[in-house]
Design a protein around this motif. Structure first.
Motif, PDB file in Angstrom:
ATOM      1  N   ARG A 219      65.447  54.618   7.891  1.00 30.94           N
ATOM      2  CA  ARG A 219      66.117  55.915   7.706  1.00 30.94           C
ATOM      3  C   ARG A 219      67.158  56.154   8.811  1.00 30.94           C
ATOM      4  O   ARG A 219      68.296  56.519   8.542  1.00 30.94           O
ATOM      5  CB  ARG A 219      65.080  57.041   7.719  1.00 30.94           C
ATOM      6  CG  ARG A 219      65.680  58.384   7.404  1.00 30.94           C
ATOM      7  CD  ARG A 219      64.624  59.424   7.266  1.00 30.94           C
ATOM      8  NE  ARG A 219      64.110  59.851   8.560  1.00 30.94           N
ATOM      9  CZ  ARG A 219      63.029  60.616   8.723  1.00 30.94           C
ATOM     10  NH1 ARG A 219      62.349  61.004   7.670  1.00 30.94           N
ATOM     11  NH2 ARG A 219      62.633  60.979   9.901  1.00 30.94           N
TER      12      ARG A 219
ATOM     13  N   THR B  22      70.126  53.818   8.329  1.00 29.19           N
ATOM     14  CA  THR B  22      71.010  54.227   7.217  1.00 29.19           C
ATOM     15  C   THR B  22      71.874  55.406   7.631  1.00 29.19           C
ATOM     16  O   THR B  22      73.093  55.398   7.407  1.00 29.19           O
ATOM     17  CB  THR B  22      70.157  54.632   5.978  1.00 29.19           C
ATOM     18  OG1 THR B  22      69.202  53.621   5.730  1.00 29.19           O
ATOM     19  CG2 THR B  22      71.023  54.831   4.757  1.00 29.19           C
TER      20      THR B  22
ATOM     21  N   LEU C  65      66.978  53.690   0.545  1.00 29.54           N
ATOM     22  CA  LEU C  65      67.777  53.592   1.774  1.00 29.54           C
ATOM     23  C   LEU C  65      68.621  52.322   1.772  1.00 29.54           C
ATOM     24  O   LEU C  65      69.796  52.348   2.169  1.00 29.54           O
ATOM     25  CB  LEU C  65      66.867  53.629   3.006  1.00 29.54           C
ATOM     26  CG  LEU C  65      66.124  54.952   3.223  1.00 29.54           C
ATOM     27  CD1 LEU C  65      65.082  54.821   4.309  1.00 29.54           C
ATOM     28  CD2 LEU C  65      67.093  56.070   3.551  1.00 29.54           C
TER      29      LEU C  65
ATOM     30  N   MET D 265      72.693  51.998   1.982  1.00 26.51           N
ATOM     31  CA  MET D 265      73.381  51.150   2.957  1.00 26.51           C
ATOM     32  C   MET D 265      74.302  50.150   2.244  1.00 26.51           C
ATOM     33  O   MET D 265      75.442  49.940   2.664  1.00 26.51           O
ATOM     34  CB  MET D 265      72.370  50.395   3.818  1.00 26.51           C
ATOM     35  CG  MET D 265      71.921  51.182   5.024  1.00 26.51           C
ATOM     36  SD  MET D 265      71.315  50.127   6.328  1.00 26.51           S
ATOM     37  CE  MET D 265      69.592  50.058   5.929  1.00 26.51           C
TER      38      MET D 265
END
Lengths: 353, 335
Positions: free
Chosen positions: A54, A57, A173, A177
């Protein structure tokens, strides 16, 4: 062995070493520090990995967005405000219409794109320094957020936990990305816009004189950056299960949180594509963050303030290294001493020459 | 015939030059006119609505003092082409350490000296680090902003009570007057005007900000001048820190938090060019700080939410800079 092939091999090894040096160093140092504190870097197992992903990202999307304008010499203070307003719009619309976290990301991305475009439009129309436009827009956008939220009332998702769950979902996530990286790679490496961007980056006057449309390119940069800030803003709000907006330039500091990864990428970028360098830098940065988190968990005296000071010291040290690389390498490798020694040897071997 | 044409061309050129000078002069007095209009608007509407003018003016002076002190000092930095974003957090650290010394010794003089000393030291540290290690001053000050912010919180949590540092009210009360603030700001402003316009320091700074290469070739030592500029700014920050402690003796992490950014707006409102150089004006900070305070007071008569005021401030900020830069013909976009 063929000397040409040998040289090639050395070059490849040097390149790989350059690419991996910072991530490996960050991981290694933080792991050692954690072990010294009686824990490991990924002590919490899967939950730590979720937090790691997290954080990576969020900082990756933010760094990509900031890098677009910063690498062309434009310093945009409205970054945090664009993130906040896009995230708030995304949260309000998605929660109101029951669109879910993915819908919120999409709405925030579009809002960021439009607001970023508005900032860019002002910049190219008024021809003022980007810092001025950024400061002015930060004030305006923070004010607008306060109006949207009925005077800075908290923005929440009630009992709906899907928004938070989204931010600890590794697949989601990774998709975010990949989306950020993909957009940046395609736009900046496979389109005329990207070629123009790089021409403007290295020689503004020459590029404009050769026919590059600087205004449209700048506008495009603000739009793409806004798109990325929108997603980052939404992710940030979801990860804290809501937000309470504040005004009075409170958003300005947001952009500074990606400075360390951006400076890391300045080093890694010498060996690999810029966007991939930013990704590796963000991973390295997150190793540091996770490590700090683990130390705080084990030792309460290691507070957030101490973390900030340590982080700033790392940033200053790295900046000093980047700006004095040649001198530092000379000192470390005893280059001047070796050169003197070499010259002396030649003099001794051939005193007349 | 040829002589006639030449004469006409010269006349045309003179007329154009005169027109440009008049235009430039009009642009240069826009900030003053804006300040006067805002003051007049405030006075008129405050009287109509029945507000107390004397209390209002006291608040305006009190608000403007902090920003004006910091921004006036910052003018030295901006004029020489540098930039400092850490002024606000520097002010907080100086105020906290000054407050601690003041509480421990019960001496206002020591509190003032500590505030100024710490502010000058931190300010010089920024420029020295940047000069010695060849770092971009702008980036350096951003980094130092977060360092000073973290140090301030550290001081508050370790040396304060409930994340606050309190200076005894009895100690600062005698100075908590509008007259003291007026004397402080007028004194510092006069000192800066003297240094800037009478001594060669101001001319050297303008030269350095306008053309660093030419300044170097003319023998101006840029690093030394930059450090002096930061030190002078430090004095303003220290005075602002002292003034803040006198005004609000209970200091917390949010004390003066917006001063660092508001001083940028004040400078621009006052007609200061952000790129520095020969067009820099020392009085711009004072003018801008009072314009902002009058605007705040005027808006407060009509709206209750500070966010509306913030939007108006943002819009005006962009418009003022646009008006000041209107004469500039730029082919390339500014960076």
């Amino acid at each position: 062995m063929d000397p040409a092939k040998n040289n090639q091999a050395v070059k490849v090894i040097k390149r790989i070493a350059g690419i991996l040096a910072i991530p490996v160093l960050c991981f290694g140092i933080m792991e050692l520090v954690c072990i010294a504190n009686g824990i490991t870097l990924f002590n919490g197992g899967y939950s730590t990995l979720q937090l790691f992903l997290r954080g990576t990202t969020f900082v990756f999307l933010l760094s990509l967005g900031v890098s677009i304008n910063m690498h062309t010499g434009r310093f945009d203070f409205s970054t945090g405000a664009v993130m906040l307003i896009s995230g708030v719009i995304g949260a309000k619309v998605a929660y109101g219409l029951n669109l879910g976290p993915a819908g919120m990301m999409a709405v925030a991305a579009v809002a960021g794109l439009v607001i970023g475009g508005l900032v860019g439009l002002l910049y190219i129309l008024l021809k003022l320094p980007p810092m001025i436009i950024g400061l002015g827009m930060a004030l305006i956008l923070e004010g607008v957020v306060a109006i949207i939220t009925d005077g800075c009332q908290p923005v929440k998702f009630g009992t709906d936990t899907s928004y938070y769950s989204f931010t600890v979902n590794p697949v989601a996530l990774l998709i975010l990305m990949a989306l950020g990286l993909g957009v940046m790679l395609v736009i900046f490496h496979f389109t005329k816009f990207g070629y123009d961007y790089r021409a403007l980056q290295t020689g503004q006057k020459i590029a404009v004189n050769t026919g590059v449309n600087e205004k449209m390119n700048a506008l495009g940069c603000y739009i793409i950056a806004g798109f990325l800030f929108g997603i980052a803003g939404a992710l940030s709000i979801c990860s804290t299960n809501g937000t309470t907006p504040t005004i009075n330039f409170s958003t300005i500091g947001t952009m500074f949180s990606c400075f360390l990864p951006l400076f890391f990428s300045g080093f890694i970028g010498k060996f690999i594509n810029k966007q991939v360098a930013i990704l590796l830098s963000c991973i390295s940065y997150e190793f540091i963050q996770i490590g700090f988190g683990q130390i705080t968990f084990k030792n309460a005296a290691f507070t957030t303030e101490i973390r900030s000071v340590v982080e700033a010291v790392i940033l200053v040290a790295f900046l000093i290294y980047l700006n004095n690389e040649v001198k530092i390498v000379e000192v470390v490798m005893f280059k001047k001493f070796r050169e003197k020694l070499k010259a002396k040897k030649i003099e001794t071997a051939d005193p007349e020459g | 015939m040829a002589a006639q044409i030449k004469k006409e061309a010269v006349l045309d050129e003179t007329a154009l030059r005169k027109k440009a000078i008049i235009k430039q002069r009009i642009i240069s007095i826009i900030p003053l006119i804006a300040c006067l209009i805002l003051a007049a608007l405030y006075l008129i509407f405050a009287s109509i609505k029945g507000y107390s003018i004397s209390i209002g003016l006291q608040t305006i002076i009190s608000d403007a003092t902090l920003v004006a002190l910091v921004a006036t000092g910052a003018t030295f930095i901006f004029t020489s082409g540098s930039f400092d974003l850490s002024l606000g957090s520097n002010m907080l650290v100086s105020a906290l350490l000054g407050g601690l010394v003041g509480s421990a010794t019960n001496s206002l003089v020591l509190m003032l000296l500590t505030s100024i000393g710490v502010a000058v030291l931190l300010s010089v540290l920024n420029s020295t680090l940047a000069s010695v290690f060849n770092l971009p001053v702008f980036i350096m000050t951003i980094v130092m902003m977060s360092v000073y912010g973290a140090v301030a919180t550290l001081i508050l949590t370790t040396l304060g009570k409930n994340a606050q540092i309190s200076v005894p009210m009895a100690l600062v009360e005698p100075l908590n007057t509008t007259w003291f603030r007026v004397i402080l700001i007028v004194g510092y402003e006069l000192l800066c005007l003297f240094l800037f316009y009478i001594l060669k320091l101001g001319r050297q700074q303008k030269f350095l900000g306008g053309n660093p290469f030419c300044a170097y070739l003319s023998g101006i030592k840029s690093k030394r001048l930059t450090i002096i500029s930061f030190a002078l700014a430090g004095i303003g920050i220290g005075l602002a820190a002292f003034s803040m402690t006198v005004q609000t003796p209970t200091l917390s992490a949010s004390s003066g938090s917006s001063v660092g950014m508001n001083m940028l707006i004040a400078l621009v409102f006052g007609g200061m060019t952000m790129s520095g150089g020969p067009k820099s004006k020392m009085y711009a900070a004072l003018l801008g700080a009072f314009s902002m305070s009058f605007l705040d007071a005027f808006m407060n008569i009509f709206v209750s939410g500070s966010w509306y005021l913030q939007i108006v401030k943002g819009v005006l900020f962009i418009i003022v800079v646009f008006l000041i830069n209107m004469g500039n013909k730029v082919k390339l976009l500014e960076r």
